[in-house]
Design an enzyme around this catalytic site. Structure first.
Site, mmCIF file in Angstrom:
data_model
loop_
_atom_site.group_PDB
_atom_site.id
_atom_site.type_symbol
_atom_site.label_atom_id
_atom_site.label_comp_id
_atom_site.label_asym_id
_atom_site.label_seq_id
_atom_site.Cartn_x
_atom_site.Cartn_y
_atom_site.Cartn_z
ATOM 1 N N ARG A 185 0.858 -1.182 0.000
ATOM 2 C CA ARG A 185 0.000 0.000 0.000
ATOM 3 C C ARG A 185 0.892 1.229 0.000
ATOM 4 N NH1 ARG A 185 -3.248 -2.757 -1.643
ATOM 5 N NH2 ARG A 185 -5.342 -3.248 -0.898
ATOM 6 N N GLU A 223 -4.494 6.263 -6.513
ATOM 7 C CA GLU A 223 -4.403 5.411 -7.697
ATOM 8 C C GLU A 223 -3.853 6.235 -8.860
ATOM 9 O OE1 GLU A 223 -5.149 1.991 -8.480
ATOM 10 O OE2 GLU A 223 -4.818 2.003 -6.321
ATOM 11 N N HIS A 282 0.555 0.569 -10.318
ATOM 12 C CA HIS A 282 -0.263 -0.395 -9.581
ATOM 13 C C HIS A 282 -0.630 -1.584 -10.471
ATOM 14 C CE1 HIS A 282 -3.584 -1.015 -6.309
ATOM 15 N NE2 HIS A 282 -2.635 -1.941 -6.278
#
Length: 317
Positions: free
Chosen positions: A235, A264, A284
């Protein structure tokens, strides 16, 4: 039951139709949206009559949850669930299941893609060939024999450890919790600070909680070897990006491979890591393989089917 897939989960229309037919045989309805809702009002409109929601990593707020009077179950197409207002789910007696385990292999493999890229200077080597240069200044290091540190020894951390073991690394794990798999692999359990001092590669695999936010900050990074590299596929907020960027630019550590950020992607142009030395940044993608998406969908729908039969699995709330 009305089941609403409120955002796409990266499977084909053909696969969605297979699941739809499977559910219709049992008298249920599946509505699958092919795009994300642009705002909470649209999310509420999509979800308000649903008995069951399927969601990936789009934030699901308490406002949306509280607007869904029929909602009884949420199947999260993700391992992490910090984007779900879990307290609102608990208050409204809504069961939440996640897709734990679907991306273990995918995430672990990217860890080593990033590590090898950094240690063997792959990006710079590619640029050198294209610029008609030689390998001068591009001599790298091997993984074999290195101390591979892992903070967060759940299923992904354990998969990462097994691959590191195959490379011939010495496995160091934070001693928060000990697992049988660790004993079988002969890992060395250490306190976090001791692990940071000893690791040549540090890979993070812990969830985002109050206790883990900014866990890796300037103080912790200063404990690491100057030759060490940091990999974060967990994370984003677990690492203080500003502190990491400053450490990289000041040669406090040798490099970083980062797949997750405070938001994001796309990340803002002024994000500190965009101008940090010796970094590889990916948007990601650690979990994002075709194989993982198929596994994820199977878990998501199995969660629903198990709940419908009164035998819920992967329950987090």
């Amino acid at each position: 039951m009305k089941i609403v897939m409120i955002e796409p989960i990266n499977i084909s229309l053909l696969k969605i139709e297979e699941y739809r037919q499977r559910l219709e045989v049992e008298g249920h309805q599946l509505i699958a949206y092919s795009n994300r809702a642009e705002n909470e009002s649209e999310m509420i409109k999509r979800a308000e009559d649903a008995d069951i929601l399927i969601i990936a990593n789009q934030p699901l707020s308490a406002e949306v949850i509280n607007s869904c009077q029929n909602l009884k179950m949420i199947s999260v197409a993700f391992t992490g669930y910090d984007h779900i207002a879990v307290e609102a789910c608990q208050k409204n007696d809504i069961l939440v299941s996640n897709a734990s385990g679907y991306a273990n292999q995918a995430v672990a493999e990217l860890v080593f893609g990033l590590a090898i890229d950094l240690m063997r200077k792959m990006k710079e080597s590619d640029q050198a060939v294209r610029a008609a240069k030689t390998r001068k200044g591009l001599i790298g290091n091997e993984l074999a024999g290195k101390n591979f540190g892992i903070i967060g020894f759940g299923s992904i951390g354990q998969k990462t450890a097994s691959i590191a073991k195959a490379f011939g690394c010495n496995i160091l794990v934070d001693n928060h919790k000990k697992y049988k798999a660790g004993e079988e692999m002969g890992v060395e359990y250490l306190a976090v600070d001791a692990l940071l001092k000893k690791a040549d590669v540090l890979s993070l695999h812990l969830p985002l909680k109050k206790s883990t936010k900014n866990l890796i900050d300037a103080e912790k990074i200063a404990l690491m070897k100057k030759t060490a590299i940091l990999i974060n596929t967990a994370r984003g907020p677990v690492v203080n990006s500003k502190d990491l960027a400053e450490a990289l630019n000041n040669d406090v550590i040798a490099g970083a491979g980062i797949d997750v950020f405070e938001m994001e992607p796309p990340i803002p142009k002024n994000h500190p890591l965009l101008n940090a030395k010796n970094t590889i940044l990916t948007p990601h993608t650690a979990f994002a393989t075709e194989e993982a998406f198929l596994k994820r969908a199977e878990i998501v729908f199995a969660n629903i089917e198990k709940w419908l039969t009164g035998d819920p699995q992967n329950v987090i709330s």
